[in-house]
Write a protein that holds these residues in place. Structure first.
Motif, PDB file in Angstrom:
ATOM      1  N   LEU A 213     -27.557  62.714 101.214  1.00  0.00           N
ATOM      2  CA  LEU A 213     -26.355  61.896 101.341  1.00  0.00           C
ATOM      3  C   LEU A 213     -25.329  62.646 102.181  1.00  0.00           C
ATOM      4  O   LEU A 213     -25.155  63.853 102.031  1.00  0.00           O
ATOM      5  CB  LEU A 213     -25.778  61.562  99.965  1.00  0.00           C
ATOM      6  N   ASN A 214     -24.633  61.905 103.044  1.00  0.00           N
ATOM      7  CA  ASN A 214     -23.684  62.473 104.003  1.00  0.00           C
ATOM      8  C   ASN A 214     -22.268  62.577 103.438  1.00  0.00           C
ATOM      9  O   ASN A 214     -21.945  61.934 102.424  1.00  0.00           O
ATOM     10  CB  ASN A 214     -23.653  61.601 105.262  1.00  0.00           C
TER      11      ASN A 214
ATOM     12  N   VAL B 278     -19.707  59.814 101.267  1.00  0.00           N
ATOM     13  CA  VAL B 278     -20.504  58.808 100.559  1.00  0.00           C
ATOM     14  C   VAL B 278     -20.284  58.951  99.054  1.00  0.00           C
ATOM     15  O   VAL B 278     -20.137  60.061  98.538  1.00  0.00           O
ATOM     16  CB  VAL B 278     -22.002  58.987 100.928  1.00  0.00           C
ATOM     17  N   GLU B 279     -20.284  57.824  98.331  1.00  0.00           N
ATOM     18  CA  GLU B 279     -20.199  57.858  96.869  1.00  0.00           C
ATOM     19  C   GLU B 279     -21.614  57.989  96.313  1.00  0.00           C
ATOM     20  O   GLU B 279     -22.465  57.137  96.552  1.00  0.00           O
ATOM     21  CB  GLU B 279     -19.522  56.594  96.329  1.00  0.00           C
TER      22      GLU B 279
ATOM     23  N   SER C  80     -23.268  55.147  93.258  1.00  0.00           N
ATOM     24  CA  SER C  80     -23.527  53.796  93.763  1.00  0.00           C
ATOM     25  C   SER C  80     -24.573  53.814  94.875  1.00  0.00           C
ATOM     26  O   SER C  80     -25.381  52.881  94.992  1.00  0.00           O
ATOM     27  CB  SER C  80     -22.240  53.122  94.236  1.00  0.00           C
ATOM     28  N   THR C  81     -24.590  54.867  95.685  1.00  0.00           N
ATOM     29  CA  THR C  81     -25.598  54.980  96.741  1.00  0.00           C
ATOM     30  C   THR C  81     -26.990  55.167  96.147  1.00  0.00           C
ATOM     31  O   THR C  81     -27.960  54.558  96.613  1.00  0.00           O
ATOM     32  CB  THR C  81     -25.257  56.130  97.706  1.00  0.00           C
TER      33      THR C  81
ATOM     34  N   LYS D 177     -28.111  51.823  94.735  1.00  0.00           N
ATOM     35  CA  LYS D 177     -28.493  50.918  95.825  1.00  0.00           C
ATOM     36  C   LYS D 177     -29.876  51.298  96.364  1.00  0.00           C
ATOM     37  O   LYS D 177     -30.710  50.429  96.630  1.00  0.00           O
ATOM     38  CB  LYS D 177     -27.459  50.930  96.938  1.00  0.00           C
ATOM     39  N   TYR D 178     -30.137  52.596  96.513  1.00  0.00           N
ATOM     40  CA  TYR D 178     -31.447  53.057  96.980  1.00  0.00           C
ATOM     41  C   TYR D 178     -32.542  52.576  96.021  1.00  0.00           C
ATOM     42  O   TYR D 178     -33.589  52.088  96.446  1.00  0.00           O
ATOM     43  CB  TYR D 178     -31.462  54.584  97.104  1.00  0.00           C
TER      44      TYR D 178
ATOM     45  N   ILE E  36     -17.645  61.659  95.236  1.00  0.00           N
ATOM     46  CA  ILE E  36     -17.543  61.611  96.690  1.00  0.00           C
ATOM     47  C   ILE E  36     -18.095  62.902  97.297  1.00  0.00           C
ATOM     48  O   ILE E  36     -17.625  64.001  96.993  1.00  0.00           O
ATOM     49  CB  ILE E  36     -16.086  61.382  97.146  1.00  0.00           C
TER      50      ILE E  36
ATOM     51  N   THR F  58     -22.671  67.646 101.610  1.00  0.00           N
ATOM     52  CA  THR F  58     -24.016  67.090 101.497  1.00  0.00           C
ATOM     53  C   THR F  58     -24.354  66.887 100.031  1.00  0.00           C
ATOM     54  O   THR F  58     -23.718  67.473  99.146  1.00  0.00           O
ATOM     55  CB  THR F  58     -25.063  68.042 102.133  1.00  0.00           C
TER      56      THR F  58
END
Length: 150
Positions: A21-22, A25-26, A29-30, A33-34, A115, A119
């Protein structure tokens, strides 16, 4: 006296999903979603390291009667020292240990607002022969993990 629980075995093969994750990004939630986008039904965190600029956690000893009074948002830089849990249901069940700049730690149940600073290197595992759900448990007052054969 404590109980001994009978557990039905559910051995499973494993599929591994390495991701990064960059910044900005949260995290939670990411990840959710994945899981949805890739139709994972028995996902869990294998490992994670990285850093954050913000985190909202529910602290230990929380009960449903506590409402939101044990939820805290931290706006500071952290190292992710540990992230564990499952990614099933609406929001999964994740716990985190975060390292502060003085070497102390803060930990708890991940609510959100995680957040990414630089990385987050995460490996998600999925049990290929199981399904995870999170039905409501009358004993605890929370949605709890149920493991079933696929």
């Amino acid at each position: 006296m404590s109980e001994i629980q009978q557990i039905s075995p559910c051995p499973s093969s494993l599929t591994v999903h390495p991701i990064r994750l960059n910044p900005g990004v949260e995290l939670k939630s990411t990840l959710m979603k994945y899981v949805a986008d890739n139709k994972l039904v028995a996902p869990f965190i294998m490992t994670c390291c990285g850093s954050l600029t913000k985190a909202t956690l529910r602290l230990a000893s929380h009960t449903p009667a506590d409402g939101n009074n044990k939820i805290k948002t931290y706006d500071e830089h952290f190292e992710i020292c540990s992230l564990v849990g499952t990614l099933s249901g609406e929001g999964g069940h994740l716990h985190v240990v975060l390292g502060r700049d003085d070497g102390s730690t803060v930990s708890g149940h991940v609510v959100g607002d995680m957040i990414i600073f630089t990385t987050a290197e995460i490996v998600i595992g999925e049990c290929r022969d199981a399904v995870f759900t999170r039905p409501f448990d009358q004993k605890t007052g929370f949605d709890e993990l149920r493991v079933e054969k696929r």
